[in-house]
Write an enzyme that holds these catalytic residues in place. Structure first.
Site, PDB file in Angstrom:
ATOM      1  N   LYS A 186      39.865 -26.559  63.399  1.00 17.55           N
ATOM      2  CA  LYS A 186      39.786 -26.527  64.556  1.00 17.55           C
ATOM      3  C   LYS A 186      41.474 -27.095  65.128  1.00 17.55           C
ATOM      4  CE  LYS A 186      38.466 -26.665  69.002  1.00 17.55           C
ATOM      5  NZ  LYS A 186      38.618 -27.782  69.774  1.00 17.55           N
ATOM      6  N   GLU A 193      45.364 -20.640  69.185  1.00 15.52           N
ATOM      7  CA  GLU A 193      45.365 -20.574  70.851  1.00 15.52           C
ATOM      8  C   GLU A 193      46.563 -20.586  71.715  1.00 15.52           C
ATOM      9  OE1 GLU A 193      41.894 -23.026  72.128  1.00 15.52           O
ATOM     10  OE2 GLU A 193      42.930 -23.848  73.196  1.00 15.52           O
TER      11      GLU A 193
HETATM   12  O1  LIG Z   1      39.806 -27.414  72.297  1.00 15.34           O
HETATM   13  C1  LIG Z   1      40.494 -27.270  73.259  1.00 15.34           C
HETATM   14  C2  LIG Z   1      40.435 -25.552  73.375  1.00 15.34           C
HETATM   15  O2  LIG Z   1      39.369 -24.932  71.940  1.00 15.34           O
HETATM   16  C3  LIG Z   1      41.497 -28.093  73.387  1.00 15.34           C
HETATM   17  O3  LIG Z   1      40.292 -28.126  75.535  1.00 15.34           O
HETATM   18  C4  LIG Z   1      42.450 -27.185  74.273  1.00 15.34           C
HETATM   19  O4  LIG Z   1      43.563 -26.477  73.452  1.00 15.34           O
HETATM   20  C5  LIG Z   1      43.454 -27.770  74.787  1.00 15.34           C
HETATM   21  O5  LIG Z   1      44.904 -27.872  74.090  1.00 15.34           O
HETATM   22  P1  LIG Z   1      46.109 -28.042  74.509  1.00 15.34           P
HETATM   23  O6  LIG Z   1      46.186 -29.481  75.861  1.00 15.34           O
HETATM   24  O7  LIG Z   1      46.394 -28.715  73.719  1.00 15.34           O
HETATM   25  O8  LIG Z   1      47.019 -27.062  75.281  1.00 15.34           O
END
Ligand SMILES: O=C(CO)[C@H](O)[C@H](O)COP(=O)(O)O
Length: 338
Positions: A186, A193
């Site tokens: 993850k 992401e």
């Molecule tokens: O797990 C998540 C989505 O899959 C989180 O909501 C997202 O990655 C938020 O992370 P960050 O605050 O670092 O942008």
């Protein structure tokens, strides 16, 4: 089956609703009594304290935590103190995988299993389901299979249902390895992401400047001369471009769907200031890349760009200007208007 859920924020509460909708019995607890009451109204069994919560669970007890990473370790210790050998703690938050490895060893000494579940789906998970990346001992993961099957999106609607004997990944959940492996996968998912988000954002920003040649005729001409203004005369409709890319293009994705939705509802993104926060997973991904000597230039650039957006490059930028001035007497130009 019965499952206890602790931490009834946006994720935890909707996961309980999805579980109950599929016939699972949910016992719920949160430090906010209103969050418990809301789910009791929907059919869950509520508890007013951690002890009452654990006391209401049938053995082997299965406690799923959806808590901020910063407090998860402390709460795991507290809940494990109320549990017995054979019980299972599931950490579905964005905890650091090092903590899962260490916690699992600590709990294993008491005969309690730790299952770490990277849970992706956000506020849309209730309807779309959650992609689950699971780490933990086989016996515990197998015991929870029906819970994972409910929370996960399931086989794609309309497509022939895949054979589960060939693996659960096509259903949206995967046992990735021993405790820690779920959070590790993850973590990298979230690192990716950042990179994907940055790619869309940067590309859209270049499109936004496709009319820079027109602006040359105005005040910017002096401050930021454009060599070939005739090539930058396009007023691109960003919401429409995001929309068309959603249909058959190579770069279609759910993040693009969300990008198109955001641009459609607010093309100027007026409600956002542009300080992009980060919760830790991008940093941890890069630590893993450095520890293992794996190059990750895109992900690191995306993370550092977030730091810049938070104002962390202000001093270094000023220092650059100071050096330019010192060696060449170069002065800063006023910011170009957009
Ligand atoms: O797990 C998540 C989505 O899959 C989180 O909501 C997202 O990655 C938020 O992370 P960050 O605050 O670092 O942008």
């Amino acid at each position: 089956m019965q499952i206890g859920m602790m931490g009834l924020g946006r994720m935890g509460a909707n996961m309980v609703r999805r579980l109950m909708r599929d016939g699972h019995e949910c016992v719920v607890y949160d430090i906010n009594p209103a969050s418990v009451a809301a789910l009791v109204g929907d059919g869950a069994l509520g508890a007013a304290s951690m002890a009452e919560f654990v006391g209401k669970l049938a053995k082997p007890r299965c406690v799923w935590l959806m808590l901020p990473a910063a407090i998860t370790g402390k709460i795991i210790d507290q809940v494990a103190a109320l549990m017995e050998p054979g019980d299972i703690v599931i950490d579905g938050g964005n905890s650091y995988y090092h903590d899962a490895v260490d916690q699992a060893a600590k709990l294993a000494a008491k005969g309690i299993h730790l299952v770490d579940v990277g849970t992706s789906g956000g506020v849309w998970g209730l309807e779309r389901g959650y992609c689950l990346m699971i780490g933990g001992p086989d016996v515990a993961v197998q015991h929870l299979d029906s819970v994972f099957a409910t929370l996960a999106p399931g086989a794609d609607a309309g497509a022939p249902s895949p054979d589960k004997a060939a693996g659960t990944a096509p259903f949206g959940y995967l046992h990735c390895g021993p405790s820690g492996a779920g959070h590790f996968v993850k973590m990298v998912h979230n690192g990716i992401e950042y990179g994907v988000m940055a790619a869309y954002a940067e590309g859209m920003n270049i499109l936004k400047s496709a009319n820079a040649g027109k602006r040359q005729r105005t005040a910017d001409a002096e401050t930021s001369p454009l060599e070939n203004p005739q090539y930058y005369q396009f007023d691109i409709d960003l919401p429409q471009v995001a929309e068309v890319w959603r249909h058959g293009s190579v770069i279609g994705s759910w993040l693009l769907d969300l990008t198109a939705g955001a641009l459609k509802s607010d093309p100027g993104l007026a409600q956002f200031g542009g300080r992009v926060s980060d919760s830790g997973e991008g940093r941890w991904t890069l630590k893993a890349a450095i520890d293992t000597g794996v190059p990750a230039p895109v992900l690191s650039s995306a993370l550092f760009d977030r730091f810049s957006s938070q104002g962390e490059s202000e001093f270094s930028d000023k220092l650059l200007s100071a050096m330019r001035y010192a060696f060449g007497g170069h002065v800063e130009k006023p910011k170009a208007g957009k």
